[in-house]
Design a protein around this motif. Structure first.
Motif, mmCIF file in Angstrom:
data_model
loop_
_atom_site.group_PDB
_atom_site.id
_atom_site.type_symbol
_atom_site.label_atom_id
_atom_site.label_comp_id
_atom_site.label_asym_id
_atom_site.label_seq_id
_atom_site.Cartn_x
_atom_site.Cartn_y
_atom_site.Cartn_z
ATOM 1 N N ASP A 1 0.815 -1.221 0.000
ATOM 2 C CA ASP A 1 0.000 0.000 0.000
ATOM 3 C C ASP A 1 0.851 1.274 0.000
ATOM 4 O O ASP A 1 0.498 2.264 -0.653
ATOM 5 N N GLN A 2 1.982 1.237 0.724
ATOM 6 C CA GLN A 2 2.757 2.453 0.968
ATOM 7 C C GLN A 2 4.049 2.514 0.147
ATOM 8 O O GLN A 2 4.614 3.577 -0.045
ATOM 9 N N GLY A 3 4.507 1.369 -0.321
ATOM 10 C CA GLY A 3 5.774 1.313 -1.048
ATOM 11 C C GLY A 3 6.920 0.802 -0.199
ATOM 12 O O GLY A 3 7.874 0.206 -0.704
ATOM 13 N N ALA A 4 6.825 1.037 1.107
ATOM 14 C CA ALA A 4 7.854 0.574 2.038
ATOM 15 C C ALA A 4 7.238 0.459 3.424
ATOM 16 O O ALA A 4 6.305 1.193 3.768
ATOM 17 N N ALA A 5 7.748 -0.473 4.216
ATOM 18 C CA ALA A 5 7.230 -0.657 5.579
ATOM 19 C C ALA A 5 8.293 -1.350 6.412
ATOM 20 O O ALA A 5 9.135 -2.086 5.894
ATOM 21 N N GLY A 6 8.265 -1.100 7.716
ATOM 22 C CA GLY A 6 9.227 -1.744 8.604
ATOM 23 C C GLY A 6 8.678 -1.913 9.997
ATOM 24 O O GLY A 6 7.846 -1.124 10.455
ATOM 25 N N ALA A 7 9.150 -2.947 10.668
ATOM 26 C CA ALA A 7 8.736 -3.194 12.040
ATOM 27 C C ALA A 7 9.487 -2.254 12.982
ATOM 28 O O ALA A 7 10.665 -1.945 12.765
ATOM 29 N N ILE A 8 8.814 -1.807 14.010
ATOM 30 C CA ILE A 8 9.418 -0.949 15.026
ATOM 31 C C ILE A 8 9.053 -1.481 16.404
ATOM 32 O O ILE A 8 8.072 -2.218 16.572
ATOM 33 N N CYS A 9 9.854 -1.114 17.392
ATOM 34 C CA CYS A 9 9.577 -1.472 18.783
ATOM 35 C C CYS A 9 9.881 -0.265 19.662
ATOM 36 O O CYS A 9 10.701 0.588 19.297
ATOM 37 N N PRO A 10 9.246 -0.189 20.832
ATOM 38 C CA PRO A 10 9.528 0.931 21.742
ATOM 39 C C PRO A 10 10.990 0.925 22.184
ATOM 40 O O PRO A 10 11.622 -0.134 22.295
ATOM 41 N N LEU A 11 11.538 2.103 22.407
ATOM 42 C CA LEU A 11 12.885 2.194 22.968
ATOM 43 C C LEU A 11 12.856 1.738 24.422
ATOM 44 O O LEU A 11 11.954 2.106 25.177
ATOM 45 N N VAL A 12 13.832 0.950 24.818
ATOM 46 C CA VAL A 12 13.891 0.508 26.216
ATOM 47 C C VAL A 12 14.814 1.395 27.037
ATOM 48 O O VAL A 12 14.787 1.354 28.268
ATOM 49 N N ASP B 1 26.665 6.189 1.028
ATOM 50 C CA ASP B 1 25.487 5.462 1.510
ATOM 51 C C ASP B 1 25.788 3.978 1.656
ATOM 52 O O ASP B 1 25.455 3.348 2.671
ATOM 53 N N LEU B 2 26.395 3.412 0.625
ATOM 54 C CA LEU B 2 26.642 1.973 0.611
ATOM 55 C C LEU B 2 27.676 1.556 1.647
ATOM 56 O O LEU B 2 27.619 0.436 2.168
ATOM 57 N N ASP B 3 28.591 2.446 1.958
ATOM 58 C CA ASP B 3 29.672 2.076 2.875
ATOM 59 C C ASP B 3 29.362 2.381 4.339
ATOM 60 O O ASP B 3 29.867 1.689 5.232
ATOM 61 N N TYR B 4 28.524 3.395 4.590
ATOM 62 C CA TYR B 4 28.297 3.813 5.976
ATOM 63 C C TYR B 4 26.838 3.755 6.424
ATOM 64 O O TYR B 4 26.565 3.859 7.616
ATOM 65 N N GLY B 5 25.910 3.598 5.498
ATOM 66 C CA GLY B 5 24.504 3.548 5.876
ATOM 67 C C GLY B 5 24.113 2.194 6.462
ATOM 68 O O GLY B 5 24.779 1.185 6.257
ATOM 69 N N THR B 6 23.017 2.189 7.206
ATOM 70 C CA THR B 6 22.511 0.943 7.790
ATOM 71 C C THR B 6 21.002 0.798 7.645
ATOM 72 O O THR B 6 20.477 -0.295 7.845
ATOM 73 N N GLU B 7 20.290 1.875 7.288
ATOM 74 C CA GLU B 7 18.824 1.855 7.315
ATOM 75 C C GLU B 7 18.241 1.833 5.910
ATOM 76 O O GLU B 7 18.342 2.807 5.160
ATOM 77 N N CYS B 8 17.597 0.717 5.556
ATOM 78 C CA CYS B 8 16.994 0.569 4.224
ATOM 79 C C CYS B 8 15.813 1.516 4.036
ATOM 80 O O CYS B 8 15.602 2.057 2.937
ATOM 81 N N LEU B 9 15.018 1.726 5.078
ATOM 82 C CA LEU B 9 13.857 2.612 4.961
ATOM 83 C C LEU B 9 14.294 4.029 4.600
ATOM 84 O O LEU B 9 13.598 4.728 3.856
ATOM 85 N N HIS B 10 15.434 4.431 5.122
ATOM 86 C CA HIS B 10 15.936 5.779 4.822
ATOM 87 C C HIS B 10 16.291 5.917 3.344
ATOM 88 O O HIS B 10 16.065 6.978 2.739
ATOM 89 N N LEU B 11 16.838 4.851 2.745
ATOM 90 C CA LEU B 11 17.191 4.909 1.327
ATOM 91 C C LEU B 11 15.947 5.090 0.463
ATOM 92 O O LEU B 11 15.955 5.848 -0.516
ATOM 93 N N ALA B 12 14.862 4.381 0.829
ATOM 94 C CA ALA B 12 13.617 4.518 0.064
ATOM 95 C C ALA B 12 13.066 5.939 0.170
ATOM 96 O O ALA B 12 12.519 6.488 -0.797
ATOM 97 N N LEU B 13 13.225 6.546 1.332
ATOM 98 C CA LEU B 13 12.753 7.917 1.521
ATOM 99 C C LEU B 13 13.661 8.907 0.784
ATOM 100 O O LEU B 13 13.182 9.814 0.082
ATOM 101 N N LYS B 14 14.955 8.733 0.885
ATOM 102 C CA LYS B 14 15.924 9.674 0.326
ATOM 103 C C LYS B 14 15.904 9.691 -1.200
ATOM 104 O O LYS B 14 15.941 10.766 -1.814
ATOM 105 N N TYR B 15 15.808 8.511 -1.805
ATOM 106 C CA TYR B 15 15.962 8.445 -3.257
ATOM 107 C C TYR B 15 14.663 8.213 -4.019
ATOM 108 O O TYR B 15 14.609 8.461 -5.216
ATOM 109 N N CYS B 16 13.617 7.741 -3.338
ATOM 110 C CA CYS B 16 12.344 7.483 -4.033
ATOM 111 C C CYS B 16 11.173 8.225 -3.401
ATOM 112 O O CYS B 16 10.019 7.994 -3.789
#
Length: 420
Positions: free
Chosen positions: A147-158, A204-219
Motif C-alpha cells: 500500500d505504501q511502497g515501504a514498511a518496517g517493524a518498530i519497537c519501543p525504545l527501552v 550510503d553503501l559504505d556507511y549507511g545501515t537503514e533501508c527505509l531511509h534509502l527509500a525515503l531519500k531516493y524514491c
C-alpha cells in the motif's frame, strides 16, 4: 516462535513475495572465530532457523541468503544438511548495504547467480540473525509495503537516547516516547528499493545501515511503521545466543507423548505419569504396542511433538524403541530439532537389588550413542514399583526428572540411567 510445518493462511494479497537475508557479518561483537549466523543453537546454525522461519511460509517464493565469499561453502552445507528449499546463495559485499544490493540484483541482473530469479512484487529484507520472526508480522509489513511502497517493524525504545558533546559531557537527550527502534523485517515494493539502491552514493553503501531511509531519500517513499513484537531482537552478543537457546528449548518443551502397552501395571503408571505431567506440559497418551500400530503416532508426529516417553516392564526394550526411532527418522522431525526419548523401565521385582544389570546398561548406552547421531536424545529412567503405597510419590519424582530432561535437552547425558 513455535516450530511449525507450514503457514497458517493464504498470506497477504500480493502477487509474489521474496526475501533477502543479509548474513555476511563477521560477528565481531559476539567474539570468537565463528560468525554469529553460523553459531550453533541446539546443534544447528542460527541462520538455519531464520531460513526455516521464511521457508515454512507458503507465500514466500524465493529466499536469497547473502554471505561473505569465504562462507559460501559453509552456507551450502547448511542448506544441504537441513534440507532447506527455495534458497539461493549470493556473494556479499564489504558492507551491509552492498550485501543487500547484491541480494536484490539476482532478481534484476544475471550477474551474481547462475539463473535469474523471477522479480517479486514485494521483497522482504530481514537479518539472518533474527531467527524468531513470525508469519503475522511478516504479513503485516508486506501488506503495508504494497500500500505504501515501504514498511518496517518498530519497537519501543527501552533506554533513553542521549548525545554527548565534544568534551564527553551530556549535550542533550531525546524524548523517548516520541522515538522508536527500527527493527526487521522490512518490506518494499521491489522496484522502489531496487531503484533506491541503484541511486545510492558510495558513502550510503559504505556507511549507511537503514533501508527505509534509502527509500525515503531516493524514491520519496515514506515507510509505514508497523508495531513489532518482542521476539524480533537480533543476536548480537554471546548472551543473545544463550537467550536464543533458551527460547528454542522452551518451544520444544510444549508437548510430550507417553507410550505404554496394554498391561495393567504399565498402563497404570502411564496414567499416573500423564496426570502428574499435564499441569506442566501438554500430554498425548498412546496405549499400544509400538510394533503394531503406527497411525496414532503418525498423527502426533504431524503435530510436531519433540518429546516421547516409553513406559515398559522389560529390562531392555531396545527392539521396540528402535521401531519408534525408525518412525521418527522417516518423519524428518529430528532433522531440524533434537528429539527427547525417555525410556521408562518399571522395576516390579520383589528383590531389594536393582533389576537392571550391567549388560542391559551397556545396551542402553550403546543404543543412545547410535541414535544421537540422528539427533535423538535417549535417556533411561527406572520407576521402582515395589511399594504400591509410595507409587504416586515415585511417579511424581519420575515426572520431575522427565521435565528436567525435556527442558534441558542435554546431549552429554544420553544413555544415562536415572532412578525415581
Amino acid at each position: 516462535m513455535e516450530p511449525s510445518s507450514g503457514s497458517r493462511d493464504a498470506g497477504p494479497a500480493v502477487t509474489s513475495v521474496a526475501a533477502v537475508l543479509p548474513a555476511g557479518g563477521s560477528g565481531e561483537r559476539l567474539g570468537g572465530a565463528t560468525p554469529k549466523q553460523f553459531c550453533a543453537v541446539q546443534g544447528r546454525p542460527l541462520v538455519s532457523y531464520t531460513v526455516r522461519a521464511m521457508e515454512r511460509i507458503s507465500w514466500i517464493s524465493d529466499i536469497v541468503v547473502v554471505v561473505s565469499p569465504e562462507n559460501i561453502e559453509t552456507m551450502k552445507s547448511v542448506i544441504e544438511k537441513y534440507g532447506h528449499k527455495k534458497v539461493t546463495i549470493v556473494k556479499g559485499g564489504i558492507t551491509r548495504h552492498r550485501s543487500i544490493f547484491n541480494g536484490l540484483k539476482v532478481f534484476a541482473e544475471n550477474e551474481f547467480s547462475n539463473c535469474l530469479l523471477k522479480k517479486p512484487e514485494v521483497v522482504i529484507i530481514h537479518d539472518a540473525v533474527r531467527p524468531f520472526v513470525e508469519e503475522d508480522v511478516l504479513s503485516k509489513v508486506v501488506m503495508a509495503a504494497k500500500d505504501q511502497g515501504a514498511a518496517g517493524a518498530i519497537c519501543p525504545l527501552v533506554s533513553t537516547v542521549i548525545a554527548s558533546a565534544a568534551d564527553g559531557c551530556l549535550d542533550h537527550s531525546l524524548e523517548r516516547a516520541r522515538y522508536r527502534a527500527s527493527e526487521m523485517p522490512q518490506a518494499f515494493l521491489f522496484d522502489i528499493i531496487y531503484e533506491a539502491y541503484q541511486q545510492c552514493t558510495d558513502y550510503d553503501l559504505d556507511y549507511g545501515t537503514e533501508c527505509l531511509h534509502l527509500a525515503l531519500k531516493y524514491c520519496k517513499t515514506n515507510a509505514k511503521l508497523v508495531e513489532g513484537t518482542a521476539d524480533l531482537w537480533k543476536v548480537t552478543y554471546k548472551r543473545d545466543l544463550y537467550a536464543a537457546e533458551s527460547i528454542v528449548k522452551d518451544n520444544l518443551s510444549q508437548q510430550v507423548c507417553i507410550i505404554t502397552d496394554v498391561k495393567e501395571a504399565v498402563a497404570q503408571v502411564g496414567f499416573l505419569l500423564r496426570e502428574s505431567l499435564k499441569s506442566q506440559i501438554k500430554v498425548e497418551a498412546v496405549s499400544v504396542s509400538l510394533s503394531k500400530n503406527d497411525g496414532h503416532l503418525q498423527n502426533i508426529f504431524s503435530g510436531q511433538c519433540y518429546n516421547f516417553v516409553c513406559v515398559n516392564d522389560k529390562k531392555c526394550a531396545i527392539q521396540e524403541t528402535q521401531h519408534l526411532v525408525d518412525m521418527l527418522e522417516k518423519s524428518n522431525i529430528p532433522l531440524l530439532y533434537p528429539v527427547v526419548l525417555v525410556l521408562v523401565h518399571m522395576d516390579i521385582s520383589e528383590n531389594a537389588s536393582f533389576s537392571i544389570g550391567v549388560e542391559e546398561l551397556s545396551s542402553i548406552k550403546k543404543f543412545a550413542r547410535e541414535v544421537k547421531k540422528q539427533n535423538i536424545l535417549v535417556y533411561g529412567l527406572v520407576i521402582q514399583y515395589k511399594d504400591h503405597l509410595l507409587l504416586q510419590e515415585t511417579v511424581d519424582s519420575a515426572a520431575a526428572l522427565i521435565m528436567a530432561l525435556i527442558k534441558d535437552r542435554n546431549p552429554e547425558l544420553v544413555g544415562q540411567l536415572l532412578v525415581a
